[in-house]
Design a protein around this motif. Structure first.
Motif, PDB file in Angstrom:
ATOM      1  N   CYS A   1      45.196  94.594  22.276  1.00 11.33           N
ATOM      2  CA  CYS A   1      45.770  95.658  23.101  1.00 11.33           C
ATOM      3  C   CYS A   1      45.536  97.049  22.524  1.00 11.33           C
TER       4      CYS A   1
ATOM      5  N   ASN B   1      55.181  98.838  30.333  1.00 11.22           N
ATOM      6  CA  ASN B   1      54.325  99.717  29.530  1.00 11.22           C
ATOM      7  C   ASN B   1      54.616 101.198  29.755  1.00 11.22           C
TER       8      ASN B   1
ATOM      9  N   SER C   1      49.351 103.136  27.917  1.00  9.49           N
ATOM     10  CA  SER C   1      48.263 102.161  27.929  1.00  9.49           C
ATOM     11  C   SER C   1      47.091 102.753  28.699  1.00  9.49           C
TER      12      SER C   1
END
Length: 522
Positions: free
Chosen positions: A197, A317, A348
């Motif tokens: 990630c 997120n 993100s």
């Protein structure tokens, strides 16, 4: 006579009569062109000479000029009125302490009193917006100094304030850490991305924005033994669930990003814990929903300019950060959970050219439905439409969105004055026909109108025209400045995030934008 004749008296009188020929009718009978150019232009940037040539008041004018005296010649008079030397300040440069001589010159110009006032209001709102933003985000120069100070630093230079994460998003853990700078201990967030990630390469190149997570330092190091990484489901981290518990035991080498904003919660946690607030105070909660969605749209607009897309725009997120307390008198109210407006951060990201990242599900669905639009554009609109339902506690899933007709979307209960507008916006964002979907920019404008007007009752007595909308903006802009003055006098407190968002709206809005948005919304 070999000597030149004396200067004819007629020419002297004609030169003296020039100031009387200035077009004073602009300030009386036809103020609109000047007001429009003042009201809807960005405040001019001061150049080397302290003036800008953007606005009409900065251009050389035919009047008023200094009358000729007997000791002056026509050539000297022309040199005095040379276009390289403007005769007055612009409204953006005026202050209460401006000398009356300079003020008088401007009042005698083509701009007029009304134009001066409108120009001063626009410039003042721009300055206020900048001051409030500095309070929310800190001085840019100081942030750059911190980046330089953190370069090359690792865990050893940081003091761990809490063993467990202060916040966990879908793709990272966040720990509160301290760092000593200029004999003061500052609190930062250490972002530890979950496996697969990481987005450092993209995130470190983003420009500064209030709703984009900022990185001021990064390093790769062993996780300190005192830190505890909770177990995370494999489907959230992208790794098999059996690999996750090994992290605390082995203390692996992990990438760490340092951010000046310390999140206390995700949007998903906020929504989950706000059922009661939505039920007992629907108007207050749905106004918070509009303000949070507005921040999402503003962040997405910034990313589009940077040629970057959000990685996973889901409530898990989207981070929430507490804003500085506006004043001592409001501290008790702000501390109440769910009542204060948090600052929202998108955390993100991925580059547009990266075809391996998300939106493939949306792309497949759109291809099945016969839609031909870039998946990156479609996905943002769909996800923001989903966020409306999720924040309002109405169940909806991405898999089912394209299965609905635009008039068969789940019903949003009418609980406040914002419910109908939010339902309308969700319908426009989730429309099956991409040509009828509104863009993120249009969604941002709709949310601003829902929050600060103009409301539909404005058009109940008067036909909607550009003139009416322009007048509405002028009056609201003046009232907003009066509100700021009263608040700063100690009646309510100093401005915060909501005031900054409102200020940002009124310093840029135009009557043309309002006409288009109200047509769509109402």
């Amino acid at each position: 006579d070999p000597l030149p004749p004396p200067l004819p008296k007629k020419q002297l009188q004609r030169a003296e009569s020039l100031p009387e020929q200035r077009p004073s009718q602009h300030c009386q009978g036809d103020l609109t062109p000047w007001a429009g150019s003042i009201l809807y232009s960005i405040p001019p940037r001061k150049e080397e000479g302290g003036l800008s040539s953007i606005h009409p008041w900065d251009r050389p004018s035919r009047g008023p000029k200094k009358p000729l005296t007997k000791s002056q010649s026509l050539g000297e008079a022309v040199a005095w009125s040379s276009p390289q030397k403007p005769q007055w300040l612009s409204p953006a440069e005026l202050t209460f302490g401006t000398a009356d001589g300079e003020l008088g010159k401007l009042l005698e110009s083509q701009v007029g009193v009304c134009g001066v006032v409108l120009g001063c209001q626009t410039a003042t709102l721009a300055r206020l917006s900048g001051h409030i933003q500095e309070e929310l985000m800190g001085l840019e120069e100081r942030q750059q100094l911190l980046e330089a100070e953190l370069a090359g630093k690792r865990w050893a230079a940081l003091s761990i304030l809490e063993r467990e994460p202060c916040c966990e998003s879908r793709d990272a853990w966040y720990f509160r850490v301290g760092f000593t700078f200029e004999q003061r201990q500052l609190v930062f967030a250490a972002k530890v991305p979950k496996p697969c990630c990481t987005s450092l390469g993209v995130q470190s190149s983003l420009g500064v924005h209030c709703n984009i997570q900022r990185v001021i330092g990064h390093f790769t190091d062993h996780l300190p033994q005192e830190l505890v990484l909770p177990e995370s489901p494999g489907e959230q981290s992208g790794s098999p669930s059996g690999e996750e518990p090994a992290c605390p035991a082995t203390h692996p080498v992990l990438q760490v990003l340092i951010s000046p904003e310390v999140p206390y919660q995700t949007l998903a946690g906020f929504v989950e814990g706000s059922h009661g607030l939505h039920r007992t105070s629907p108007g207050h909660y749905e106004r918070l929903a509009c303000l949070l969605l507005l921040q999402v749209c503003m962040g997405l607009e910034h990313l589009r300019v940077q040629h970057v897309r959000r990685g996973d725009l889901c409530p898990e997120n989207l981070l929430l950060v507490q804003c500085p307390c506006p004043s001592q008198s409001l501290r008790g109210k702000v501390a109440s959970p769910g009542l204060s407006l948090p600052r929202l951060l998108i955390s993100s990201f991925f580059k547009v050219k990266d075809k391996r990242r998300p939106c493939s599900a949306n792309q497949e669905q759109d291809q099945i439905e016969g839609l031909a639009a870039p998946p990156s554009q479609v996905a943002e609109e769909l996800h923001v439409g989903m966020l409306i339902y999720q924040i309002l506690h109405v169940d909806i899933s991405l898999e089912n969105i394209l299965g609905f007709r635009s008039n068969r979307l789940p019903e949003i209960p009418s609980l406040s004055i914002y419910s109908t507008g939010l339902k309308r916006l969700a319908t426009l964002l989730l429309h099956r026909d991409i040509h009828k979907r509104v863009s993120i920019e249009q969604a941002r404008s709709i949310l601003q109108v829902l929050l600060w007007g103009p409301r539909q009752e404005l058009f109940a007595r008067s036909k909607k025209t550009l003139t009416l909308l322009r007048s509405w903006v002028e009056v609201k802009r003046a009232l907003l400045l009066l509100k700021f003055a009263e608040n700063w006098a100690g009646v309510t407190g100093s401005p915060g995030l909501e005031e900054w968002l409102c200020c940002h709206y009124f310093k840029e809005v135009t009557e043309q934008t309002l006409y288009q948005v109200t047509q769509v919304l109402y």
